[in-house]
Design an enzyme around this catalytic site. Structure first.
Site, PDB file in Angstrom:
ATOM      1  N   GLU A  29       0.701  -1.296   0.070  1.00 61.21           N
ATOM      2  CA  GLU A  29       0.059  -0.048   0.241  1.00 61.21           C
ATOM      3  C   GLU A  29       0.799   1.146  -0.085  1.00 61.21           C
ATOM      4  O   GLU A  29       0.626   2.021   0.753  1.00 61.21           O
ATOM      5  CB  GLU A  29      -1.139  -0.070   1.204  1.00 61.21           C
ATOM      6  N   ASN A  74       2.257  -5.301  -3.102  1.00 61.62           N
ATOM      7  CA  ASN A  74       0.709  -5.381  -2.695  1.00 61.62           C
ATOM      8  C   ASN A  74      -0.138  -4.344  -2.489  1.00 61.62           C
ATOM      9  O   ASN A  74       0.421  -3.323  -1.964  1.00 61.62           O
ATOM     10  CB  ASN A  74       0.599  -6.439  -1.537  1.00 61.62           C
ATOM     11  N   HIS A  87     -10.340  -6.237  -2.023  1.00 53.57           N
ATOM     12  CA  HIS A  87     -11.248  -6.174  -0.990  1.00 53.57           C
ATOM     13  C   HIS A  87     -12.404  -5.503  -1.817  1.00 53.57           C
ATOM     14  O   HIS A  87     -12.538  -4.182  -2.122  1.00 53.57           O
ATOM     15  CB  HIS A  87     -10.859  -5.409   0.011  1.00 53.57           C
ATOM     16  N   GLU A  98      -5.990 -10.824  -1.103  1.00 53.39           N
ATOM     17  CA  GLU A  98      -6.617 -10.610   0.099  1.00 53.39           C
ATOM     18  C   GLU A  98      -8.283 -10.330  -0.213  1.00 53.39           C
ATOM     19  O   GLU A  98      -8.909  -9.562   0.172  1.00 53.39           O
ATOM     20  CB  GLU A  98      -6.310  -9.205   0.773  1.00 53.39           C
ATOM     21  N   ASP A 127     -12.088 -10.543  -0.412  1.00 53.09           N
ATOM     22  CA  ASP A 127     -13.489 -10.516   0.212  1.00 53.09           C
ATOM     23  C   ASP A 127     -14.571  -9.787  -0.701  1.00 53.09           C
ATOM     24  O   ASP A 127     -13.866  -8.961  -1.603  1.00 53.09           O
ATOM     25  CB  ASP A 127     -13.452 -10.177   1.425  1.00 53.09           C
TER      26      ASP A 127
HETATM   27  C1  XIL Z   1      -5.639  -6.039   8.550  1.00 53.08           C
HETATM   28  C2  XIL Z   1      -6.395  -7.265   9.362  1.00 53.08           C
HETATM   29  O1  XIL Z   1      -6.786  -8.155   8.949  1.00 53.08           O
HETATM   30  C3  XIL Z   1      -6.772  -6.702  10.900  1.00 53.08           C
HETATM   31  O2  XIL Z   1      -6.897  -7.678  11.690  1.00 53.08           O
HETATM   32  C4  XIL Z   1      -6.002  -5.423  11.286  1.00 53.08           C
HETATM   33  O3  XIL Z   1      -6.520  -4.962  12.416  1.00 53.08           O
HETATM   34  C5  XIL Z   1      -5.502  -4.431  10.204  1.00 53.08           C
HETATM   35  O4  XIL Z   1      -5.167  -4.932   8.875  1.00 53.08           O
HETATM   36  N1  XIL Z   1      -4.761  -4.700   3.837  1.00 53.08           N
HETATM   37  C6  XIL Z   1      -3.639  -5.395   4.285  1.00 53.08           C
HETATM   38  C7  XIL Z   1      -3.930  -5.978   5.512  1.00 53.08           C
HETATM   39  O5  XIL Z   1      -2.693  -5.581   3.429  1.00 53.08           O
HETATM   40  O6  XIL Z   1      -2.778  -6.273   5.980  1.00 53.08           O
HETATM   41  C8  XIL Z   1      -4.883  -5.631   6.376  1.00 53.08           C
HETATM   42  O7  XIL Z   1      -5.185  -6.655   7.535  1.00 53.08           O
HETATM   43  C9  XIL Z   1      -6.201  -5.502   5.393  1.00 53.08           C
HETATM   44  C10 XIL Z   1      -6.172  -4.553   4.442  1.00 53.08           C
END
Ligand code: XIL
Length: 322
Positions: free
Chosen positions: A135, A176, A212, A242, A244
């Site tokens: 990020e 990422n 996401h 990641e 969802d």
């Molecule tokens: C999130 C975790 O799932 C949570 O438990 C934590 O509080 C915050 O981070 N992008 C990412 C992940 O790269 O590391 C993040 O994970 C979600 C968004």
């Protein structure tokens, strides 16, 4: 329907995987599903390899919690995507509070990377891939104003990748990010990050598209695949890291539950259609442990399994397209 990783591997992918977190591993009905390598052939730690956990004080490295996840994966013959080395979020207090120069922060960053990547090696089967930088881009345009960018400039990114490559030449090294799954400014800028790293003569093996998504906003598999191909045209592999697909408000209607199934299938189909898309990871597989409700107010039910660990229509649609 057969299990997801088994199907993904049969379709030529490296894995279908899930994120997890330490606190969830005491839930035996949950681990009964997570530990099945035919269902999830790959694990990502949701938190405990992050800088906050692994170097809480400068020079003091603690891998106890991250090791629990790696041990779990190894015990179950699952590969690991390791996550992450450099990110603006979940940093230990000492990084935010110290006053840094370009030289001192570069040194602190490379020391962190070297130590963590040396602890978890690819040769020992501990990390197939690393999210080296997570990020780096802002949601509007340009780089995110994080301490690394402000202090070192954009070359903190190739410097981080070079340190990771030196520590473990066999690891797949990824950039990422999220909101790079569709055409737009952030995608253009992520492509430029690949150019930046390659232009510096430094190894980058892959780009992770977090994925996401919001129900109804995923669009077609072909549009998603066209984005993946913009990355693979640069000679890097890609993965959805990641995934969802959240309902923006709860409870979802029946139509929205069906749309979620269609949306998940589109994401999986996109990866299937691009040979250098190596795999798909969901950001935990069940609504019980999803991070979504705590982060996106009012949203939820974003996963393949519900909070009682029953398979949802989205699971069936993913299984059908794999
Ligand atoms: C999130 C975790 O799932 C949570 O438990 C934590 O509080 C915050 O981070 N992008 C990412 C992940 O790269 O590391 C993040 O994970 C979600 C968004």
């Amino acid at each position: 329907h057969a299990q997801l990783n088994k199907l993904a591997v049969a379709a030529g992918k490296k894995y279908f995987g899930s994120a997890t977190d330490n606190s969830e591993l005491t839930d035996t009905s949950y681990t009964a599903v997570l530990s099945d390598a035919d269902e999830f052939g790959q694990i990502t730690p949701g938190n405990t390899q992050k800088w906050y956990y692994t170097e809480p004080e400068q020079g003091t490295f603690t891998y106890t919690e991250g090791d629990v996840i790696v041990d779990f994966a190894q015990n179950n013959s699952q590969i690991m995507r390791c996550h992450n080395l450099v990110w603006y979020n979940q940093l230990p207090a000492w990084i935010s509070s110290d006053s840094w120069t370009n030289d001192t922060l570069t040194e602190a960053m490379t020391t962190h990377i070297t130590n963590e990547v040396t602890h978890y090696t690819t040769d020992a089967g501990e990390c197939y891939a690393w999210d080296v930088v997570n990020e780096a881009l802002s949601d509007s345009s340009g780089y995110r104003d994080n301490i690394f960018y402000e202090t070192i400039g954009e070359y903190y990114i190739p410097i981080a990748f070079a340190a990771a490559a030196a520590a473990d030449p066999a690891a797949k090294l990824y950039y990422n990010d999220y909101s790079i799954e569709f055409t737009g400014t952030k995608l253009t800028e992520a492509l430029a990050i690949v150019d930046l790293i390659q232009g510096a003569g430094v190894q980058i093996d892959g780009v992770g598209l977090q994925g996401h998504f919001i129900v109804g906003e995923v669009g077609s598999a072909s549009a998603l695949a066209a984005v993946l191909e913009q990355f693979t045209a640069k000679g890097v592999e890609v993965a959805y890291t990641e995934v969802d697909v959240r309902h923006a408000s709860l409870p979802p209607t029946d139509a929205e539950i069906e749309q979620q199934a269609v949306d998940y299938a589109a994401v999986v189909s996109a990866c299937l259609s691009v040979s250098d898309c190596v795999g798909i990871t969901v950001w935990d597989f069940d609504d019980k442990y999803s991070w979504i409700p705590s982060t996106f107010s009012g949203a939820g039910e974003a996963c393949l399994y519900d909070e009682n660990l029953s398979k949802k229509p989205a699971w069936t649609s993913v299984s059908s397209v794999l």
